[in-house]
Design a protein around this motif. Structure first.
Motif, PDB file in Angstrom:
ATOM      1  N   UNK A 174      11.017 -52.096  -5.763  1.00 22.08           N
ATOM      2  CA  UNK A 174      10.173 -51.611  -7.217  1.00 22.08           C
ATOM      3  C   UNK A 174      11.429 -50.763  -8.122  1.00 22.08           C
ATOM      4  N   UNK A 175      10.895 -50.929  -9.026  1.00 22.62           N
ATOM      5  CA  UNK A 175      11.953 -49.869 -10.183  1.00 22.62           C
ATOM      6  C   UNK A 175      11.676 -48.491  -9.730  1.00 22.62           C
ATOM      7  N   UNK A 176      10.340 -47.697  -8.371  1.00 31.80           N
ATOM      8  CA  UNK A 176      10.553 -46.546  -8.271  1.00 31.80           C
ATOM      9  C   UNK A 176      10.665 -46.027  -6.950  1.00 31.80           C
ATOM     10  N   UNK A 177      11.244 -47.411  -6.440  1.00 28.21           N
ATOM     11  CA  UNK A 177      11.405 -46.711  -4.935  1.00 28.21           C
ATOM     12  C   UNK A 177      10.603 -46.560  -3.902  1.00 28.21           C
ATOM     13  N   UNK A 178       9.228 -47.347  -4.688  1.00 31.87           N
ATOM     14  CA  UNK A 178       8.316 -46.916  -4.057  1.00 31.87           C
ATOM     15  C   UNK A 178       8.650 -47.887  -2.288  1.00 31.87           C
ATOM     16  N   UNK A 179       9.016 -49.453  -2.672  1.00 37.24           N
ATOM     17  CA  UNK A 179       9.000 -49.934  -1.774  1.00 37.24           C
ATOM     18  C   UNK A 179      10.362 -50.278  -1.101  1.00 37.24           C
ATOM     19  N   UNK A 180      11.173 -49.444  -0.229  1.00 38.96           N
ATOM     20  CA  UNK A 180      12.361 -49.453   0.466  1.00 38.96           C
ATOM     21  C   UNK A 180      12.060 -50.548   1.253  1.00 38.96           C
ATOM     22  N   UNK A 181      13.763 -51.546   0.952  1.00 36.59           N
ATOM     23  CA  UNK A 181      13.465 -53.097   1.820  1.00 36.59           C
ATOM     24  C   UNK A 181      14.595 -52.774   2.532  1.00 36.59           C
ATOM     25  N   UNK A 182      15.924 -51.207   1.641  1.00 33.53           N
ATOM     26  CA  UNK A 182      16.797 -51.258   2.621  1.00 33.53           C
ATOM     27  C   UNK A 182      16.645 -49.595   2.352  1.00 33.53           C
ATOM     28  N   UNK A 183      17.157 -48.611   3.641  1.00 35.24           N
ATOM     29  CA  UNK A 183      17.325 -47.630   3.190  1.00 35.24           C
ATOM     30  C   UNK A 183      18.182 -46.720   3.054  1.00 35.24           C
ATOM     31  N   UNK A 184      20.042 -47.984   3.342  1.00 33.47           N
ATOM     32  CA  UNK A 184      21.138 -47.371   3.740  1.00 33.47           C
ATOM     33  C   UNK A 184      22.221 -48.258   4.556  1.00 33.47           C
ATOM     34  N   UNK A 185      22.361 -48.991   3.304  1.00 34.31           N
ATOM     35  CA  UNK A 185      22.682 -49.937   3.141  1.00 34.31           C
ATOM     36  C   UNK A 185      24.326 -49.810   3.410  1.00 34.31           C
ATOM     37  N   UNK A 186      24.626 -50.559   4.079  1.00 34.38           N
ATOM     38  CA  UNK A 186      26.323 -50.264   4.632  1.00 34.38           C
ATOM     39  C   UNK A 186      27.172 -50.456   3.064  1.00 34.38           C
ATOM     40  N   UNK A 187      27.149 -51.632   2.580  1.00 36.56           N
ATOM     41  CA  UNK A 187      27.504 -51.708   1.157  1.00 36.56           C
ATOM     42  C   UNK A 187      27.042 -52.190  -0.050  1.00 36.56           C
ATOM     43  N   UNK A 188      27.363 -52.272  -1.654  1.00 35.16           N
ATOM     44  CA  UNK A 188      26.526 -52.625  -2.309  1.00 35.16           C
ATOM     45  C   UNK A 188      26.158 -54.216  -2.157  1.00 35.16           C
ATOM     46  N   UNK A 189      25.680 -54.751  -1.355  1.00 31.87           N
ATOM     47  CA  UNK A 189      25.835 -56.058  -1.668  1.00 31.87           C
ATOM     48  C   UNK A 189      24.262 -56.608  -1.166  1.00 31.87           C
ATOM     49  N   UNK A 190      24.039 -57.204  -2.022  1.00 29.73           N
ATOM     50  CA  UNK A 190      21.999 -57.924  -1.680  1.00 29.73           C
ATOM     51  C   UNK A 190      22.142 -58.808  -0.083  1.00 29.73           C
ATOM     52  N   UNK A 191      20.884 -57.813   0.481  1.00 29.00           N
ATOM     53  CA  UNK A 191      21.273 -57.716   1.761  1.00 29.00           C
ATOM     54  C   UNK A 191      20.208 -59.291   1.646  1.00 29.00           C
ATOM     55  N   UNK A 192      21.033 -60.405   2.443  1.00 28.59           N
ATOM     56  CA  UNK A 192      20.294 -61.900   2.072  1.00 28.59           C
ATOM     57  C   UNK A 192      19.605 -61.558   3.517  1.00 28.59           C
ATOM     58  N   UNK A 193      20.036 -61.355   4.430  1.00 21.06           N
ATOM     59  CA  UNK A 193      18.803 -61.786   5.603  1.00 21.06           C
ATOM     60  C   UNK A 193      17.234 -60.745   5.335  1.00 21.06           C
ATOM     61  N   UNK A 194      16.546 -60.055   4.454  1.00 26.60           N
ATOM     62  CA  UNK A 194      15.794 -59.763   3.462  1.00 26.60           C
ATOM     63  C   UNK A 194      15.147 -60.512   2.610  1.00 26.60           C
ATOM     64  N   UNK A 195      16.277 -61.167   2.441  1.00 24.48           N
ATOM     65  CA  UNK A 195      15.950 -61.849   0.647  1.00 24.48           C
ATOM     66  C   UNK A 195      13.687 -62.188   0.582  1.00 24.48           C
ATOM     67  N   UNK A 196      13.655 -62.253   1.434  1.00 21.22           N
ATOM     68  CA  UNK A 196      12.263 -62.873   1.188  1.00 21.22           C
ATOM     69  C   UNK A 196      11.689 -61.224   1.029  1.00 21.22           C
ATOM     70  N   UNK A 197      11.579 -61.082   1.188  1.00 22.39           N
ATOM     71  CA  UNK A 197      10.864 -59.668   1.014  1.00 22.39           C
ATOM     72  C   UNK A 197      11.086 -58.616  -0.261  1.00 22.39           C
ATOM     73  N   UNK A 198      11.715 -59.792  -1.387  1.00 21.76           N
ATOM     74  CA  UNK A 198      11.791 -59.193  -2.632  1.00 21.76           C
ATOM     75  C   UNK A 198      11.062 -60.062  -3.508  1.00 21.76           C
ATOM     76  N   UNK A 199      10.958 -59.556  -4.937  1.00 26.56           N
ATOM     77  CA  UNK A 199      10.069 -60.338  -5.471  1.00 26.56           C
ATOM     78  C   UNK A 199      11.301 -61.465  -6.056  1.00 26.56           C
ATOM     79  N   UNK A 200      10.343 -62.358  -6.170  1.00 28.14           N
ATOM     80  CA  UNK A 200      10.883 -63.550  -6.973  1.00 28.14           C
ATOM     81  C   UNK A 200      10.417 -64.628  -8.388  1.00 28.14           C
TER      82      UNK A 200
END
Length: 266
Positions: free
Chosen positions: A218-244
């Motif tokens: 969400x835009x407010x960062x209340x539902x964080x999926x990846x807190x400390x990503x190693x790089x700016x790249x869409x986390x494909x292993x967690x794609x199902x946790x995002x809105x489509x």
């Protein structure tokens, strides 16, 4: 004559019905959803990511207005404000070699005879180019109009029918864009259903604070999926946790595909 076997007849009828139903669903599925050509898929995905996923760019918000589009479960052309349509058309025309330029003589006439003595505060675009871009994006004949009454849009547009131009200026709305925030997209699939092409995307809200990268649902960062990503790249292993969202394009009479809707996938 042998005795008529009712049971065998019943079994035969049942088998025929089962086969018929199976064939019906196979034909229906094959006819209802299929893979678009490589060219169709590439074009649909490019339009979806570059333009249709950004139809609210220009509103004042942390994400430059982009997240406003995703606050609605479904958006069609009729739901868009004129300012957003014109601004989208300008971006599309600029990228796709649609002429928006105004010659020097016209600018001088606008300043001296058109009443725009402060012409330097405007960016002036050719009306024909705006209309052509809207046609290519949305498949509609845009009705020329000024767009200067949007509450939260950062630009306003004045249409001058004498010179057939659009004059764009700042609306006075404060730009709240946070340069550390942006929306990232992941294409899930693109399918063709009769006269429509549907591209499904996942969206993530990204916040990069001095190298600490967070991906949220969400835009407010209340539902964080990846807190400390190693790089700016869409986390494909967690794609199902995002809105489509499904971005649907419809075919026009001249066999082109234009925007139909963007809708939250449930």
């Amino acid at each position: 004559m042998k005795n008529f076997d009712v049971k065998k007849l019943f079994v035969l009828i049942l088998i025929v019905l089962v086969v018929a139903v199976g064939v019906f669903f196979i034909v229906k599925n094959l006819g209802g959803s299929k893979k678009p050509t490589e060219e169709e898929a590439e074009n649909a995905e490019n339009l979806s990511i570059e333009y249709y996923a950004n139809l609210t760019r220009g509103y004042s918000s942390f994400y430059g207005g982009l997240e406003i589009l995703y606050q609605n479960e479904k958006t069609t052309y009729e739901d868009l404000e004129p300012a957003a349509i014109i601004y989208s058309a300008i971006n599309y025309a600029t990228d796709n070699n649609i002429d928006l330029s105004i010659n020097t003589n016209t600018l001088l006439e606008l300043k001296e005879d058109g009443g725009y003595t402060d012409i330097d505060k405007y960016t002036v675009y050719k009306g024909e180019g705006i209309r052509n871009a809207v046609k290519e994006l949305f498949g509609v004949d845009f009705k020329n109009q000024s767009a200067d009454d949007s509450i939260n849009f950062m630009y306003k547009f004045v249409y001058d029918s004498v010179y057939d131009v659009y004059l764009m200026s700042n609306s006075g709305v404060q730009d709240l864009t946070d340069r550390d925030r942006y929306i990232d997209y992941k294409i899930i699939e693109t399918v063709k259903k009769k006269d429509k092409i549907i591209t499904t995307i996942a969206i993530a809200y990204v916040y990069n604070n001095a190298g600490t990268i967070m991906y949220a649902k969400d835009p407010n960062g209340e539902e964080i999926i990846v807190e400390n990503a190693e790089k700016e790249e869409f986390p494909e292993d967690k794609v199902d946790e995002f809105n489509k969202y499904d971005i649907t394009l419809k075919e026009t009479e001249d066999n082109k595909f234009v925007f139909d809707s963007i809708e939250l996938k449930k």
